[in-house]
Write an enzyme that holds these catalytic residues in place. Structure first.
Site, PDB file in Angstrom:
ATOM      1  N   ALA A 166       0.832  -1.206   0.000  1.00 46.54           N
ATOM      2  CA  ALA A 166       0.000   0.000   0.000  1.00 46.54           C
ATOM      3  C   ALA A 166       0.866   1.255   0.000  1.00 46.54           C
ATOM      4  CB  ALA A 166      -0.924   0.019   1.217  1.00 46.54           C
ATOM      5  N   ILE A 167       0.339   2.272  -0.655  1.00 48.17           N
ATOM      6  CA  ILE A 167       0.964   3.601  -0.707  1.00 48.17           C
ATOM      7  C   ILE A 167      -0.085   4.591  -0.191  1.00 48.17           C
ATOM      8  CG2 ILE A 167       1.864   5.400  -2.262  1.00 48.17           C
ATOM      9  CD1 ILE A 167       3.797   3.082  -2.169  1.00 48.17           C
ATOM     10  N   GLU A 177      -2.703 -12.518  -3.413  1.00 46.32           N
ATOM     11  CA  GLU A 177      -4.135 -12.457  -3.713  1.00 46.32           C
ATOM     12  C   GLU A 177      -4.528 -11.001  -3.878  1.00 46.32           C
ATOM     13  OE1 GLU A 177      -3.512 -14.097  -0.597  1.00 46.32           O
ATOM     14  OE2 GLU A 177      -3.647 -16.172  -1.301  1.00 46.32           O
ATOM     15  N   TYR A 223       0.611  -5.351 -10.998  1.00 46.17           N
ATOM     16  CA  TYR A 223       1.199  -6.693 -10.970  1.00 46.17           C
ATOM     17  C   TYR A 223       1.463  -7.197 -12.396  1.00 46.17           C
ATOM     18  CZ  TYR A 223      -0.679  -6.336  -6.234  1.00 46.17           C
ATOM     19  OH  TYR A 223      -0.993  -5.903  -4.972  1.00 46.17           O
TER      20      TYR A 223
HETATM   21  C1  LIG Z   1      -1.797  -0.557  -5.714  1.00 46.49           C
HETATM   22  C2  LIG Z   1      -0.941   0.628  -5.267  1.00 46.49           C
HETATM   23  C3  LIG Z   1       0.081   0.118  -4.226  1.00 46.49           C
HETATM   24  C4  LIG Z   1      -0.188   1.180  -6.489  1.00 46.49           C
HETATM   25  O1  LIG Z   1       0.730   2.163  -6.050  1.00 46.49           O
HETATM   26  P1  LIG Z   1       1.058   3.488  -6.902  1.00 46.49           P
HETATM   27  O2  LIG Z   1       2.324   4.050  -6.363  1.00 46.49           O
HETATM   28  O3  LIG Z   1      -0.122   4.383  -6.919  1.00 46.49           O
HETATM   29  O4  LIG Z   1       1.269   2.895  -8.385  1.00 46.49           O
HETATM   30  P2  LIG Z   1       2.343   3.378  -9.454  1.00 46.49           P
HETATM   31  O5  LIG Z   1       2.274   4.853  -9.607  1.00 46.49           O
HETATM   32  O6  LIG Z   1       3.673   2.796  -9.092  1.00 46.49           O
HETATM   33  O7  LIG Z   1       1.793   2.721 -10.792  1.00 46.49           O
HETATM   34  C5  LIG Z   1       2.386   1.554 -11.349  1.00 46.49           C
HETATM   35  C6  LIG Z   1       1.394   0.885 -12.276  1.00 46.49           C
HETATM   36  O8  LIG Z   1       0.216   0.521 -11.546  1.00 46.49           O
HETATM   37  C7  LIG Z   1      -0.934   0.705 -12.381  1.00 46.49           C
HETATM   38  N1  LIG Z   1      -1.738   1.814 -11.867  1.00 46.49           N
HETATM   39  C8  LIG Z   1      -1.397   2.674 -10.867  1.00 46.49           C
HETATM   40  N2  LIG Z   1      -2.400   3.557 -10.657  1.00 46.49           N
HETATM   41  C9  LIG Z   1      -3.368   3.252 -11.561  1.00 46.49           C
HETATM   42  C10 LIG Z   1      -4.664   3.799 -11.830  1.00 46.49           C
HETATM   43  N3  LIG Z   1      -5.153   4.842 -11.134  1.00 46.49           N
HETATM   44  N4  LIG Z   1      -5.412   3.219 -12.794  1.00 46.49           N
HETATM   45  C11 LIG Z   1      -4.961   2.169 -13.478  1.00 46.49           C
HETATM   46  N5  LIG Z   1      -3.732   1.586 -13.279  1.00 46.49           N
HETATM   47  C12 LIG Z   1      -2.952   2.138 -12.324  1.00 46.49           C
HETATM   48  C13 LIG Z   1      -0.391   1.043 -13.755  1.00 46.49           C
HETATM   49  O9  LIG Z   1      -0.102  -0.178 -14.422  1.00 46.49           O
HETATM   50  C14 LIG Z   1       0.884   1.757 -13.396  1.00 46.49           C
HETATM   51  O10 LIG Z   1       1.825   1.763 -14.452  1.00 46.49           O
HETATM   52  P3  LIG Z   1       1.793   3.003 -15.513  1.00 46.49           P
HETATM   53  O11 LIG Z   1       2.019   4.234 -14.691  1.00 46.49           O
HETATM   54  O12 LIG Z   1       2.903   2.684 -16.449  1.00 46.49           O
HETATM   55  O13 LIG Z   1       0.425   2.971 -16.140  1.00 46.49           O
HETATM   56  C15 LIG Z   1      -1.811   1.776  -4.671  1.00 46.49           C
HETATM   57  O14 LIG Z   1      -2.815   2.096  -5.610  1.00 46.49           O
HETATM   58  C16 LIG Z   1      -2.477   1.451  -3.345  1.00 46.49           C
HETATM   59  O15 LIG Z   1      -1.886   1.618  -2.269  1.00 46.49           O
HETATM   60  N6  LIG Z   1      -3.742   0.980  -3.406  1.00 46.49           N
HETATM   61  C17 LIG Z   1      -4.523   0.671  -2.182  1.00 46.49           C
HETATM   62  C18 LIG Z   1      -4.039  -0.604  -1.523  1.00 46.49           C
HETATM   63  C19 LIG Z   1      -4.174  -1.794  -2.453  1.00 46.49           C
HETATM   64  O16 LIG Z   1      -5.176  -1.955  -3.158  1.00 46.49           O
HETATM   65  N7  LIG Z   1      -3.136  -2.663  -2.420  1.00 46.49           N
HETATM   66  C20 LIG Z   1      -3.114  -3.889  -3.190  1.00 46.49           C
HETATM   67  C21 LIG Z   1      -3.666  -4.998  -2.374  1.00 46.49           C
HETATM   68  S1  LIG Z   1      -3.594  -6.561  -3.250  1.00 46.49           S
END
Ligand SMILES: CC(C)(COP(=O)(O)OP(=O)(O)OC[C@H]1O[C@@H](n2cnc3c(N)ncnc32)[C@H](O)[C@@H]1OP(=O)(O)O)[C@@H](O)C(=O)NCCC(=O)NCCS
Length: 141
Positions: free
Chosen positions: A66-67, A99, A111
């Protein structure tokens, strides 16, 4: 991750998940689970994200990633996951699994971008709304 990170980790957790882990859950992972490894991301002098990993011989499993919402979309999650994959390989893992909610396309995109493929479905895996989990996996070595 150390015990001193837990206050910020709980904020990340509560802003990221509908069933956030408790302080005790993280504490147990840090001190009582020999398979657990927890890595954090820092920005602007504070902890803004984390990823949890279990490494069991040659298989690794991500427990959570998570971020903090205001830091999302800056490729920090991607950098964290890449670091975790490298860390897992350095600790002997060849495959990595996790998961993810079937509705969580944002995380699934991340992923897939890093090479994960779809595995099976775990029916009604999440206890809050009985949503199915998609199992995803990647062969790293
Ligand atoms: C999942 C999570 C960790 C991603 O972190 P992030 O720092 O925002 O993601 P990044 O900026 O590194 O993005 C990397 C890739 O993720 C995908 N992604 C990130 N944000 C996205 C969005 N809003 N819509 C679609 N794809 C997205 C894309 O593939 C992206 O690559 P790209 O920039 O080349 O398109 C973050 O959204 C989060 O904390 N979510 C809530 C917790 C969660 O759901 N965790 C996963 C549990 S299984």
């Amino acid at each position: 991750m150390t015990e001193s990170d837990l206050q910020m980790i709980l904020e990340v957790e509560q802003k990221s998940f509908t069933t956030p882990w408790s302080y005790e859950a993280f504490y147990n992972e840090l001190y009582h689970n020999q398979f657990a490894h927890y890595l954090v991301v820092e920005a602007d002098g504070k902890v803004i994200g984390y990823c949890g990993l279990w490494v069991i011989i040659d298989e690794a499993h991500i427990t959570n990633i998570a971020i903090l919402p205001e830091y999302r979309g800056k490729r920090l999650g991607e950098a964290l996951l890449k670091m975790v994959m490298q860390y897992a390989v350095e600790h002997g893992a060849e495959t990595l699994t996790l998961e993810v909610r079937v509705s969580n396309t944002v995380a699934q995109n991340l992923y897939r971008k890093l090479g994960f493929q779809n595995g099976g479905i775990r029916k009604s895996y999440y206890t809050d709304n009985y949503e199915d989990a998609l199992v995803m996996w990647v062969k790293m070595v």
